[in-house]
Write an enzyme that holds these catalytic residues in place. Structure first.
Site, PDB file in Angstrom:
ATOM      1  N   LYS A  39       0.861  -1.187   0.000  1.00 48.13           N
ATOM      2  CA  LYS A  39       0.000   0.000   0.000  1.00 48.13           C
ATOM      3  C   LYS A  39       0.897   1.236   0.000  1.00 48.13           C
ATOM      4  CE  LYS A  39      -2.398   1.598   3.683  1.00 48.13           C
ATOM      5  NZ  LYS A  39      -3.475   1.680   4.695  1.00 48.13           N
ATOM      6  N   ASP A 131     -15.377  16.855  18.699  1.00 50.24           N
ATOM      7  CA  ASP A 131     -14.367  17.253  17.708  1.00 50.24           C
ATOM      8  C   ASP A 131     -13.985  18.688  18.041  1.00 50.24           C
ATOM      9  OD1 ASP A 131     -13.504  16.225  14.615  1.00 50.24           O
ATOM     10  OD2 ASP A 131     -13.336  18.391  14.989  1.00 50.24           O
ATOM     11  N   GLY A 194      -5.189   7.711  16.359  1.00 51.47           N
ATOM     12  CA  GLY A 194      -4.703   8.825  15.548  1.00 51.47           C
ATOM     13  C   GLY A 194      -3.201   9.012  15.412  1.00 51.47           C
TER      14      GLY A 194
HETATM   15  N1  LIG Z   1      -3.974   3.574  13.147  1.00 56.08           N
HETATM   16  C1  LIG Z   1      -4.303   3.476  11.872  1.00 56.08           C
HETATM   17  O1  LIG Z   1      -4.198   2.428  11.256  1.00 56.08           O
HETATM   18  C2  LIG Z   1      -4.887   4.676  11.188  1.00 56.08           C
HETATM   19  C3  LIG Z   1      -5.614   4.526   9.985  1.00 56.08           C
HETATM   20  C4  LIG Z   1      -6.217   5.629   9.405  1.00 56.08           C
HETATM   21  C5  LIG Z   1      -6.052   6.873  10.001  1.00 56.08           C
HETATM   22  N2  LIG Z   1      -5.305   6.999  11.126  1.00 56.08           N
HETATM   23  C6  LIG Z   1      -5.099   8.297  11.759  1.00 56.08           C
HETATM   24  O2  LIG Z   1      -6.302   8.672  12.415  1.00 56.08           O
HETATM   25  C7  LIG Z   1      -6.392  10.107  12.446  1.00 56.08           C
HETATM   26  C8  LIG Z   1      -7.771  10.532  11.961  1.00 56.08           C
HETATM   27  O3  LIG Z   1      -7.936  10.154  10.614  1.00 56.08           O
HETATM   28  P1  LIG Z   1      -9.251  10.590   9.811  1.00 56.08           P
HETATM   29  O4  LIG Z   1      -9.162   9.925   8.495  1.00 56.08           O
HETATM   30  O5  LIG Z   1     -10.457  10.387  10.645  1.00 56.08           O
HETATM   31  O6  LIG Z   1      -8.990  12.168   9.642  1.00 56.08           O
HETATM   32  P2  LIG Z   1     -10.068  13.297   9.358  1.00 56.08           P
HETATM   33  O7  LIG Z   1      -9.311  14.466   8.833  1.00 56.08           O
HETATM   34  O8  LIG Z   1     -11.191  12.762   8.555  1.00 56.08           O
HETATM   35  O9  LIG Z   1     -10.648  13.656  10.818  1.00 56.08           O
HETATM   36  C9  LIG Z   1      -9.827  14.104  11.858  1.00 56.08           C
HETATM   37  C10 LIG Z   1     -10.661  14.936  12.810  1.00 56.08           C
HETATM   38  O10 LIG Z   1      -9.882  15.234  13.985  1.00 56.08           O
HETATM   39  C11 LIG Z   1     -10.314  16.503  14.436  1.00 56.08           C
HETATM   40  N3  LIG Z   1      -9.377  17.050  15.411  1.00 56.08           N
HETATM   41  C12 LIG Z   1      -8.177  17.618  15.194  1.00 56.08           C
HETATM   42  N4  LIG Z   1      -7.630  18.001  16.365  1.00 56.08           N
HETATM   43  C13 LIG Z   1      -8.516  17.669  17.334  1.00 56.08           C
HETATM   44  C14 LIG Z   1      -8.525  17.788  18.762  1.00 56.08           C
HETATM   45  N5  LIG Z   1      -7.513  18.351  19.418  1.00 56.08           N
HETATM   46  N6  LIG Z   1      -9.597  17.328  19.428  1.00 56.08           N
HETATM   47  C15 LIG Z   1     -10.639  16.749  18.769  1.00 56.08           C
HETATM   48  N7  LIG Z   1     -10.692  16.614  17.441  1.00 56.08           N
HETATM   49  C16 LIG Z   1      -9.634  17.065  16.735  1.00 56.08           C
HETATM   50  C17 LIG Z   1     -10.440  17.316  13.167  1.00 56.08           C
HETATM   51  O11 LIG Z   1     -11.223  18.471  13.360  1.00 56.08           O
HETATM   52  C18 LIG Z   1     -11.103  16.294  12.241  1.00 56.08           C
HETATM   53  O12 LIG Z   1     -12.508  16.399  12.272  1.00 56.08           O
HETATM   54  C19 LIG Z   1      -5.246  10.625  11.570  1.00 56.08           C
HETATM   55  O13 LIG Z   1      -4.173  11.041  12.392  1.00 56.08           O
HETATM   56  C20 LIG Z   1      -4.819   9.407  10.763  1.00 56.08           C
HETATM   57  O14 LIG Z   1      -3.462   9.430  10.396  1.00 56.08           O
HETATM   58  C21 LIG Z   1      -4.739   5.921  11.734  1.00 56.08           C
END
Ligand SMILES: NC(=O)c1ccc[n+]([C@@H]2O[C@H](COP(=O)([O-])OP(=O)(O)OC[C@H]3O[C@@H](n4cnc5c(N)ncnc54)[C@H](O)[C@@H]3O)[C@@H](O)[C@H]2O)c1
Length: 296
Positions: A39, A131, A194
């Site tokens: 990927k 959020d 995250g």
């Molecule tokens: N562990 C894994 O396998 C995996 C897989 C996919 C995504 N992720 C991670 O998960 C996280 C979220 O991904 P996503 O696709 O949902 O992103 P996204 O952009 O769709 O959503 C992220 C949300 O977090 C909110 N946010 C930012 N700072 C914040 C805070 N201090 N308090 C509360 N909310 C806050 C933003 O406003 C946004 O709505 C990213 O960091 C991504 O890298 C991890």
């Protein structure tokens, strides 16, 4: 993963500082199913402001007998729901079976996937969602209430989502803690989705310190700020990591053993799950005559 039959090297990555864009390459070979692939996944915390996914991804599968390309497909949807599924599977082993209340911090794509998958395994009665951007959490409550037919309350502060919840999911793009360990009730399970770099964390040191069992998806998860910052501070010792989720799923280690334990699952994502999911999609598509044959 837990049987040692998957080959999953650490993922090389690059970072475009100017744009805050991370790009990683995640290969895996699964000897049992003879699935091989890679990927290529990006990450940019500002993408949602442009209506784009945080983790745009491309999946490639290869023929393990020859190394030839077998399939190319979107990897964004797979990333979204394989992560939701991983969170739910971790909760199956680590959360209390009678978990009814879920707190979500981060109302983006993962907020949606994590809750959708938890609903498959738990009889959820109440959800609290926070959020940092009020419109995001309002939209989430409206959409997800309808989609999942659940009672979802908008929280004005992260503390409200954590206090009294049986399962807490941190799935934000925050790089600083969104949880204070003082808020955790006994018996809570936390899925920390995250943060994925050494500088970033969603959990504070007290949350890590209070956890009775910390389980990772892959060894690299210990390099994230969630774990590495408390280690640097001297408040946490890596020997206290309980194990990897594969060990729980294959029965080599037990999950939760009491209703009082505080448990944490820290994930950064596994290429083994990406490749196995993509291989299954490929098999189904082939059996249904879907997809397009191309000469390369
Ligand atoms: N562990 C894994 O396998 C995996 C897989 C996919 C995504 N992720 C991670 O998960 C996280 C979220 O991904 P996503 O696709 O949902 O992103 P996204 O952009 O769709 O959503 C992220 C949300 O977090 C909110 N946010 C930012 N700072 C914040 C805070 N201090 N308090 C509360 N909310 C806050 C933003 O406003 C946004 O709505 C990213 O960091 C991504 O890298 C991890």
């Amino acid at each position: 993963m837990g049987l040692g039959t998957a080959e999953v090297p650490p993922r090389p990555h690059i970072f475009a500082n100017k744009f805050e864009t991370w790009l990683g390459v995640m290969p895996a070979y699964l000897a049992d199913s003879e699935a091989m692939g890679v990927k290529i996944v990006g990450d940019n915390p500002h993408n949602f402001k442009k209506g784009k996914p945080n983790n745009p991804a491309l999946m490639l599968l290869n023929n393990p007998q020859t190394g030839e390309p077998l399939m190319v497909m979107d990897g964004t949807y797979i990333t979204k729901f394989r992560t939701g599924a991983a969170g739910a599977v971790a909760a199956r082993y680590l959360a209390r079976k009678d978990s009814r209340t879920v707190g979500i911090i981060g109302c983006g794509s993962q907020g949606e996937a994590q809750l959708s998958c938890l609903k498959e395994l738990f009889k959820i009665e109440k959800v609290k969602a926070y959020d940092a951007i009020p419109q995001r959490r309002k939209g989430y409550v409206q959409n997800m209430e309808k989609k999942l037919e659940l009672d979802i309350t908008e929280a004005e502060f992260p503390k409200q989502t954590v206090e009294g919840s049986d399962i807490v999911v941190t799935c934000s793009t925050s790089t600083t803690p969104v949880i204070n360990g003082e808020w955790l009730s006994k018996g809570v399970h936390v899925n920390a989705i995250g943060a994925f770099t050494p500088q970033a964390r969603e959990l504070d040191s007290l949350t890590i310190g209070r956890a009775d069992k910390i389980v990772l998806d892959v060894p690299e998860a210990r390099e994230t700020g969630d774990i590495s910052i408390p280690v640097k501070e001297g408040t946490f010792d890596l020997t206290k990591i309980y194990g990897e989720i594969g060990e729980l799923v294959t029965g080599r280690k037990v999950g939760r053993t009491s209703t009082e334990e505080i448990t944490v699952f820290k994930t950064v994502g596994s290429a083994a799950i990406d490749v196995s999911t993509a291989f299954r999609v490929y098999q189904i598509a082939k059996s249904r005559g879907m997809g397009t044959e191309i000469d390369i």
